[in-house]
Design an enzyme around this catalytic site. Structure first.
Site, PDB file in Angstrom:
ATOM      1  N   CYS A 295      50.955  -1.237  48.241  1.00  0.00           N
ATOM      2  CA  CYS A 295      50.410  -1.638  49.441  1.00  0.00           C
ATOM      3  C   CYS A 295      49.887  -3.115  49.024  1.00  0.00           C
ATOM      4  O   CYS A 295      50.471  -4.095  48.998  1.00  0.00           O
ATOM      5  CB  CYS A 295      49.062  -0.741  49.897  1.00  0.00           C
TER       6      CYS A 295
ATOM      7  N   HIS B 266      52.262   4.164  50.819  1.00  0.00           N
ATOM      8  CA  HIS B 266      51.661   5.032  49.838  1.00  0.00           C
ATOM      9  C   HIS B 266      52.346   6.137  49.443  1.00  0.00           C
ATOM     10  O   HIS B 266      51.956   7.339  49.910  1.00  0.00           O
ATOM     11  CB  HIS B 266      50.000   5.378  50.184  1.00  0.00           C
TER      12      HIS B 266
ATOM     13  N   GLU C 201      52.420   8.025  46.793  1.00  0.00           N
ATOM     14  CA  GLU C 201      51.685   8.949  46.050  1.00  0.00           C
ATOM     15  C   GLU C 201      50.941   9.877  46.992  1.00  0.00           C
ATOM     16  O   GLU C 201      50.729  11.207  46.518  1.00  0.00           O
ATOM     17  CB  GLU C 201      50.339   8.347  45.412  1.00  0.00           C
TER      18      GLU C 201
END
Length: 542
Positions: free
Chosen positions: A380, A514, A516
């Site tokens: 990001c 994102h 993750e």
């Protein structure tokens, strides 16, 4: 019909209700049950989207674009089930719903009160949409006795009467501290916490007791006697080396068996724990170690990067290595040469963030990784800073910046004003509200054939979760690609840059989304697995 498990906490906060709920969900799943986890948060924010990460930890984003509590990340990682907006609600949203109804006249002139209107709204949230599940695990945020949590506790008390018999069980998580001067564990804090809960009309069926050492049988009997809980239902929750040891530890202590027994399910289906055994084995028997530098701006509170930390560990699991994290406040690089900090690490990760503070340090970290050929992962904001670094130092755009930092003549990164969500055009203004107005949730992207990131995913079409208000300006693409920065992933309409990479670098990838948020111990995200693999290769060179 769904059965409900309500998880409350007492004595102190941060005992791990989220992990306990998630681990119990994993254990019930291992027995073949369909499980849903939900979180009731007592704070007055409508959602955590406008809260500082240093206040409340990371904001977890779901596929459907909800900004939620970080515990939903634990739920996803332990159960593999993707959470949705309806899995998290706050006091703020409850009251907003009620006030909207009152203004419309939905209450037909009635006096709107905490009981029954607030509690009914909470109960409706808890029981709605659970037809396809065997168990619904509902975690109540905060600590029993907190004034803001009282409506939620009252609502789950009422549900104990509203629901059919044997379909609601209460689990209370408490702390049993060790007093060094006395040389013993103390039961009194748990006794008082249970007394507080009983005074609110709830008698816990199971006590889950956190302790840093084994709880003697006599102390367990004492808790059983004074807290009016079966002796077998006093479950010790000891500290473990990794949160991914928790399902195995709780199973060994009999938590899942006791929960099912409380519902009258006996004998219960035998759990399949092989996957968790494999995870535990990889954690405790690594075949190597890599060091990753996280250059961020919220390093004072690790919960601000909770999903990121776990995803890096998952990448380690995929490669059978231990991942050691070096936390570096990005502002340090604005006063000091980054080389001494970064020369011995095997990978550099620059995570998401908001605002100008620390941005120049992140740009310097990206430059170090590019020039020294160190694996770099920009997520990001970390991707945006890598692009600005390329614009300044490769494309010669000296004033390259982001409009997030103020007016600029070279907005290499700019505020997003419109984008497609499915077939609908979403629009925003720079002066609009902050809450819930970013590009949120899962969006598709198309990856360039032959790019590194396509090889990592094994597919040209992906879907990932976003949370950002600014985007790399497509107008600079041609000049940047001429300098070697490849725009390897774009939105399907070709307007929004989603990923960048350097083809001549061992591993340098920036992503606008994102990843993750979708990584799990039983299914590590391919980007994190590949990044740690690249770091492992780097460790052999350092």
């Amino acid at each position: 019909m769904a059965r409900y498990v309500f998880i409350t906490g007492g004595v102190v906060s941060s005992l791990g209700k989220g992990i306990a709920s998630a681990a119990l969900g994993a254990l019930l799943q291992a027995r073949g049950y369909r499980v849903r986890l939900r979180k009731l948060d007592p704070y007055l924010n409508v959602d955590p989207g406008t809260m500082s990460p240093t206040q409340h930890g990371e904001v977890f984003v779901t596929d459907d674009g909800a900004e939620t509590d970080l515990d939903l990340g634990h739920y996803e990682r332990f159960t593999g089930r993707s959470a949705v907006k309806a899995d998290n609600i706050t006091t703020g949203r409850i009251y907003k719903n009620i006030i909207d109804k009152e203004r419309r006249g939905d209450y037909l002139g009635a006096t709107v009160q905490v009981i029954p209107h607030v509690t009914n709204e909470i109960k409706n949230f808890v029981i709605d949409g659970n037809e396809d599940f065997d168990f619904v695990l509902c975690e109540i945020g905060g600590t029993v006795g907190d004034i803001e949590a009282m409506p939620f506790v009252e609502a789950i008390r009422q549900l104990g009467n509203d629901l059919p018999r044997n379909t609601a069980v209460y689990v209370h998580l408490t702390l049993m501290p060790f007093i060094a001067a006395a040389g013993e564990l103390k039961t009194k804090p748990t006794q008082h916490s249970v007394k507080e809960l009983q005074a609110m009309g709830i008698a816990p069926d199971i006590l889950l007791v956190r302790a840093d050492r084994p709880i003697p049988v006599e102390e367990r009997r004492k808790l059983s006697l004074f807290c009016n809980v079966r002796a077998s239902a006093v479950i010790q929750a000891l500290d473990v080396a990794s949160i991914y040891d928790v399902p195995m530890a709780y199973h060994k202590e009999g938590l899942d068996t006791e929960v099912l027994a409380a519902f009258g399910i006996d004998p219960a289906p035998h759990p399949r724990m092989q996957a968790w055994e494999e995870v535990s084995e990889r954690i405790h028997n690594p075949e190597g170690e890599v060091t990753i530098a996280i250059v961020g701006k919220y390093t004072g509170l690790k919960d601000a990067y909770k999903s990121l930390i776990e995803a890096l560990y998952h990448g380690g699991l995929a490669n059978r290595v231990r991942v050691k994290l070096e936390w570096i406040e990005s502002e340090v690089f604005e006063q000091e040469d980054p080389s001494p900090w970064l020369e011995k690490v095997h990978g550099i990760l620059v995570p998401g963030g908001f605002g100008e503070r620390g941005a120049e340090g992140k740009i310097l970290a990206a430059r170090f990784a590019r020039e020294r050929k160190v694996p770099y992962f920009g997520i990001c904001f970390g991707m945006q800073m890598a692009v600005i670094e390329a614009a300044r130092n490769l494309a010669g755009i000296d004033k390259a910046s982001s409009s997030e930092f103020g007016p600029t003549s070279e907005p290499v990164v700019g505020v997003m004003t419109e984008w497609l969500r499915g077939n609908e055009l979403e629009k925003r203004t720079a002066s609009g509200d902050l809450g819930g107005t970013m590009r949120l949730g899962a969006y598709p992207a198309r990856l360039k054939h032959g790019s590194l990131i396509e090889k990592v995913y094994g597919s040209a079409d992906i879907s990932e979760r976003h949370r950002h208000r600014y985007e790399v300006n497509i107008d600079y693409r041609e000049r940047l690609e001429a300098c070697g920065l490849d725009f390897a992933g774009m939105s399907p309409d070709g307007v929004l840059p989603e990923t960048v990479e350097y083809p001549d670098h061992p591993w340098f990838i920036g992503v606008q989304y994102h990843p993750e948020l979708k990584s799990r111990p039983l299914d590590p995200h391919p980007l994190f697995a590949s990044f740690i693999e690249a770091a492992l290769e780097q460790s052999r060179l350092v």
